[in-house]
Design an enzyme around this catalytic site. Structure first.
Site, PDB file in Angstrom:
ATOM      1  N   LYS A 221     -46.766  34.796  53.616  1.00 19.67           N
ATOM      2  CA  LYS A 221     -45.910  34.673  52.423  1.00 19.67           C
ATOM      3  C   LYS A 221     -46.152  35.890  51.537  1.00 19.67           C
ATOM      4  O   LYS A 221     -47.170  36.004  50.859  1.00 19.67           O
ATOM      5  CB  LYS A 221     -46.286  33.380  51.682  1.00 19.67           C
ATOM      6  CG  LYS A 221     -45.171  32.728  50.896  1.00 19.67           C
ATOM      7  CD  LYS A 221     -44.665  33.512  49.725  1.00 19.67           C
ATOM      8  CE  LYS A 221     -45.500  33.397  48.480  1.00 19.67           C
ATOM      9  NZ  LYS A 221     -45.056  34.313  47.422  1.00 19.67           N
ATOM     10  N   GLU A 295     -59.687  36.429  48.237  1.00 18.37           N
ATOM     11  CA  GLU A 295     -60.004  37.741  47.668  1.00 18.37           C
ATOM     12  C   GLU A 295     -59.308  37.777  46.318  1.00 18.37           C
ATOM     13  O   GLU A 295     -58.079  37.844  46.244  1.00 18.37           O
ATOM     14  CB  GLU A 295     -59.508  38.838  48.624  1.00 18.37           C
ATOM     15  CG  GLU A 295     -60.206  40.161  48.405  1.00 18.37           C
ATOM     16  CD  GLU A 295     -59.385  41.091  47.557  1.00 18.37           C
ATOM     17  OE1 GLU A 295     -59.647  41.145  46.329  1.00 18.37           O
ATOM     18  OE2 GLU A 295     -58.484  41.736  48.097  1.00 18.37           O
ATOM     19  N   CYS A 329     -57.575  45.306  42.637  1.00 14.87           N
ATOM     20  CA  CYS A 329     -58.545  44.243  42.334  1.00 14.87           C
ATOM     21  C   CYS A 329     -59.941  44.837  42.111  1.00 14.87           C
ATOM     22  O   CYS A 329     -60.721  44.309  41.333  1.00 14.87           O
ATOM     23  CB  CYS A 329     -58.571  43.216  43.445  1.00 14.87           C
ATOM     24  SG  CYS A 329     -58.572  43.942  45.084  1.00 14.87           S
ATOM     25  N   GLU A 426     -59.849  40.586  33.289  1.00 13.48           N
ATOM     26  CA  GLU A 426     -59.123  41.517  34.153  1.00 13.48           C
ATOM     27  C   GLU A 426     -57.759  41.836  33.528  1.00 13.48           C
ATOM     28  O   GLU A 426     -57.001  40.938  33.183  1.00 13.48           O
ATOM     29  CB  GLU A 426     -58.912  40.874  35.532  1.00 13.48           C
ATOM     30  CG  GLU A 426     -58.217  41.788  36.507  1.00 13.48           C
ATOM     31  CD  GLU A 426     -58.067  41.171  37.895  1.00 13.48           C
ATOM     32  OE1 GLU A 426     -57.520  40.066  38.006  1.00 13.48           O
ATOM     33  OE2 GLU A 426     -58.501  41.821  38.863  1.00 13.48           O
TER      34      GLU A 426
HETATM   35  P1  NAI Z   1     -50.710  35.116  41.762  1.00 12.27           P
HETATM   36  O1  NAI Z   1     -52.060  34.729  42.206  1.00 12.27           O
HETATM   37  O2  NAI Z   1     -49.876  34.082  41.086  1.00 12.27           O
HETATM   38  O3  NAI Z   1     -49.838  35.612  43.036  1.00 12.27           O
HETATM   39  C1  NAI Z   1     -50.366  36.077  44.237  1.00 12.27           C
HETATM   40  C2  NAI Z   1     -49.642  35.406  45.402  1.00 12.27           C
HETATM   41  O4  NAI Z   1     -49.866  34.005  45.381  1.00 12.27           O
HETATM   42  C3  NAI Z   1     -48.118  35.568  45.387  1.00 12.27           C
HETATM   43  O5  NAI Z   1     -47.646  35.707  46.690  1.00 12.27           O
HETATM   44  C4  NAI Z   1     -47.654  34.244  44.802  1.00 12.27           C
HETATM   45  O6  NAI Z   1     -46.338  33.894  45.136  1.00 12.27           O
HETATM   46  C5  NAI Z   1     -48.649  33.284  45.419  1.00 12.27           C
HETATM   47  N1  NAI Z   1     -48.818  32.016  44.696  1.00 12.27           N
HETATM   48  C6  NAI Z   1     -48.610  31.754  43.389  1.00 12.27           C
HETATM   49  N2  NAI Z   1     -48.907  30.463  43.117  1.00 12.27           N
HETATM   50  C7  NAI Z   1     -49.336  29.908  44.279  1.00 12.27           C
HETATM   51  C8  NAI Z   1     -49.812  28.618  44.642  1.00 12.27           C
HETATM   52  N3  NAI Z   1     -49.907  27.622  43.758  1.00 12.27           N
HETATM   53  N4  NAI Z   1     -50.182  28.400  45.922  1.00 12.27           N
HETATM   54  C9  NAI Z   1     -50.116  29.380  46.834  1.00 12.27           C
HETATM   55  N5  NAI Z   1     -49.661  30.625  46.552  1.00 12.27           N
HETATM   56  C10 NAI Z   1     -49.281  30.879  45.293  1.00 12.27           C
HETATM   57  O7  NAI Z   1     -50.841  36.387  40.873  1.00 12.27           O
HETATM   58  P2  NAI Z   1     -49.763  37.029  39.863  1.00 12.27           P
HETATM   59  O8  NAI Z   1     -49.167  35.963  39.015  1.00 12.27           O
HETATM   60  O9  NAI Z   1     -48.830  37.847  40.630  1.00 12.27           O
HETATM   61  O10 NAI Z   1     -50.696  37.966  38.962  1.00 12.27           O
HETATM   62  C11 NAI Z   1     -51.463  37.416  37.907  1.00 12.27           C
HETATM   63  C12 NAI Z   1     -52.763  38.164  37.740  1.00 12.27           C
HETATM   64  O11 NAI Z   1     -53.557  37.981  38.892  1.00 12.27           O
HETATM   65  C13 NAI Z   1     -52.614  39.664  37.603  1.00 12.27           C
HETATM   66  O12 NAI Z   1     -52.339  40.049  36.301  1.00 12.27           O
HETATM   67  C14 NAI Z   1     -53.950  40.145  38.078  1.00 12.27           C
HETATM   68  O13 NAI Z   1     -54.882  40.073  37.041  1.00 12.27           O
HETATM   69  C15 NAI Z   1     -54.329  39.145  39.155  1.00 12.27           C
HETATM   70  N6  NAI Z   1     -54.015  39.630  40.507  1.00 12.27           N
HETATM   71  C16 NAI Z   1     -55.050  39.980  41.334  1.00 12.27           C
HETATM   72  C17 NAI Z   1     -54.784  40.492  42.588  1.00 12.27           C
HETATM   73  C18 NAI Z   1     -55.872  40.911  43.513  1.00 12.27           C
HETATM   74  O14 NAI Z   1     -55.647  41.757  44.370  1.00 12.27           O
HETATM   75  N7  NAI Z   1     -57.039  40.330  43.448  1.00 12.27           N
HETATM   76  C19 NAI Z   1     -53.416  40.715  43.049  1.00 12.27           C
HETATM   77  C20 NAI Z   1     -52.394  40.266  42.133  1.00 12.27           C
HETATM   78  C21 NAI Z   1     -52.723  39.764  40.919  1.00 12.27           C
END
Ligand code: NAI
Ligand code: MG
Length: 516
Positions: A221, A295, A329, A426
């Site tokens: 996904k 991660e 990250c 973050e």
């Molecule tokens: P997010 O964690 O909501 O999204 C990441 C992925 O998870 C996307 O594909 C999203 O559709 C999916 N997702 C969202 N809710 C889910 C659920 N309940 N169950 C399963 N999958 C789900 O992150 P978002 O909203 O894009 O970013 C928010 C913050 O997270 C950012 O500002 C940043 O601080 C952090 N982040 C960290 C990342 C990393 O590489 N560790 C990558 C992206 C965001």
């Protein structure tokens, strides 16, 4: 008398006009060669062409080797964050689509793919890797249009590394007995993989390549902000002749990801994204026997000792926090500088920041592109505004930012303390916080004073000091005299709230295998 006056007036007007013109001319000539502090000279625009890609009006789901319409009939608009222009629509998958994809993955696992030898699986992975290399330019342009990252990064980092992960894991496919030496191993089944928007193709490669090398099948996904390169990867799987159902790509938002996590026939979940969603997933599947790797976020420390090569360290700081607009990250978002060199480091950092080129990500000269999406820009701006009230010294590079699109000039907060919000939370944007230390012990304590533990950087000419400090740091990846360097042979992952499990290297295969 009147006539004379009029003539005089005329003369004065025309002289003034002449003067104005000549002044304008001088300014224009000098501005092309004008030296800004820290800048060698201005570059002319060098835009990459988008003609190598064709963006479809509508993208379907990739299930069982075919493009299928979503059960809901719903699509989302995809945006180019640099221009706010539309990049077509993509399908929103629901539980029914996820169920179809998981069933297709199960069929492939129990059929041709599950029975295939490691050597033959490896051939498919090699083929995917080579096609990625052949179509690298297309992938790089698509990645930059979709996510706003500078083309030089997509071209030089994301796409070559994605291909390298397929190559590396291809090599493992027929050598799995060495993953757990002395033990018999087997694949685990269907893997549900959820990835974020900061490294869309690279994260897909990190997830898919080891899963396939170990003999599993996949439902991936992609993030709703950046679906395009994962969908192009589906095309590559077709081109490579990968048996149908081995890789399925189901686009959508959070609920699509949640449906994948919750599906009862998924054996393993791999998630990269926010700490909040990671915790939610861990809670939701805690009562099942699904394997899980997470991660998550980070607040990594970049530690500069007084004996470091300061100019190199400055490049490391820039690369650590401003690379990919800080959407990393493991970004070096906390700078710890030994007190005696604080002033010189900050002075040099300011000078270097003033020469960063912020703007059109498709321009080959651009250092900092667009923030990935509007909500992220709003989040960054809110955190910066809140931190400004906290009393730390704020500095923002005096660089021009395009009016259209989502941009944020690089900035930092100096003289911070470990309790400041900007040091603890973050940001995931081009925002650095700076603190000082006096001894290696203090540097270790301050670096570890965080809920996260993904990465760290140490800058010192002295090897023994680097080892001493590295030994005390609770971080999954530690770079010495460099930062943000990635390699498929090297395991990546976190401590504490940065998650668990490793991706890359031999360690990256462990979560995709079971000991018989
Ligand atoms: P997010 O964690 O909501 O999204 C990441 C992925 O998870 C996307 O594909 C999203 O559709 C999916 N997702 C969202 N809710 C889910 C659920 N309940 N169950 C399963 N999958 C789900 O992150 P978002 O909203 O894009 O970013 C928010 C913050 O997270 C950012 O500002 C940043 O601080 C952090 N982040 C960290 C990342 C990393 O590489 N560790 C990558 C992206 C965001
Ligand atoms: Mg997009």
């Amino acid at each position: 008398m009147t006539k004379k006056k009029a003539t005089k007036k005329k003369v004065t007007k025309s002289t003034a006009k002449k003067k104005k013109t000549s002044k304008k001319k001088t300014t224009r000539t000098t501005s092309t060669h004008k030296l800004k502090p820290g800048m060698v000279f201005e570059y002319d625009p060098a835009p990459e062409s988008s003609a190598v890609v064709s963006i479809k009006k509508k993208y379907e789901l990739f299930i069982d080797g075919a493009w299928v319409a979503p059960e809901s009939g719903k699509y989302l608009n995809n945006e180019n964050p640099a221009t706010e222009e539309s990049l077509g629509k993509f399908a929103i998958g629901n539980e029914k689509d996820i169920d179809k994809a998981v069933k297709a993955a199960r069929k492939a696992y129990e059929g041709e793919w599950g029975k295939m030898s490691g050597k033959d699986r490896g051939k498919y992975l090699f083929r995917i890797a080579r096609i990625l290399q052949e179509r690298a330019r297309e992938f790089a342009v698509l990645e930059t249009l979709d996510g706003g990252k500078p083309i030089k990064e997509s071209r030089d980092v994301d796409i070559p590394l994605a291909a390298a992960h397929f190559f590396y894991n291809a090599g493992w496919a027929d050598k799995l007995e060495y993953v757990y030496p002395g033990k018999d191993v087997k694949s685990i089944g269907v893997c549900g993989q959820i990835i974020p928007w900061n490294f869309p193709l690279l994260m897909a490669a990190w997830k898919i390549a080891p899963a396939l090398a170990c003999g599993n099948t996949v439902v991936l996904k992609p993030a709703e902000q950046t679906p395009l390169t994962a969908l192009l990867l589906a095309e590559v799987c077709q081109e490579a002749g990968l048996p149908k159902g081995v890789v399925n790509i189901v686009t959508g938002e959070g609920p699509t990801g949640a449906a994948l996590v919750d599906h009862k026939d998924v054996n393993k979940v791999a998630f990269t994204g926010s700490t909040d969603i990671g915790k939610l997933i861990a809670k939701n599947i805690g009562h099942t026997n699904k394997k899980l790797t997470l991660e998550l976020g980070g607040k990594s420390a970049n530690i500069i000792f007084a004996d470091a090569a300061i100019d190199q360290a400055i490049e490391g700081i820039i690369n650590g926090i401003y690379f990919n607009q800080g959407h990393v990250c493991c970004a070096g978002s906390r700078l710890l500088v030994e007190e005696s060199v604080h002033d010189i480091v900050v002075k040099k950092l300011k000078k270097r920041m003033s020469s960063l080129r912020v703007g059109d990500p498709m321009d080959k000269n651009t250092d900092i592109g667009a923030i990935n999406h509007k909500e992220q820009l709003v989040k960054i701006k809110e955190m910066v505004a809140q931190a400004k009230k906290g009393g730390a010294d704020f500095h923002q590079a005096d660089v021009k930012v395009p009016r259209k699109g989502y941009y944020h000039a690089p900035c930092f907060f100096d003289n911070c303390s470990t309790s400041d919000m900007i040091v603890r939370d973050e940001v995931f944007g081009p925002v650095l916080s700076i603190m000082t230390f006096r001894t290696p012990e203090e540097a270790i304590v301050k670096a570890n004073d965080t809920q996260y533990g993904l990465a760290a950087g140490i800058w010192s000419e002295k090897g023994s000091k680097v080892h001493q400090v590295a030994g005390g740091l609770k971080a999954g990846v530690i770079w010495a005299n460099t930062y943000n360097k990635f390699d498929p042979t090297s395991p990546f992952g976190g401590y504490k709230e940065s998650g668990f499990g490793r991706e890359g290297g031999r360690h990256g295969l462990l979560p995709y295998l079971e000991v018989k």
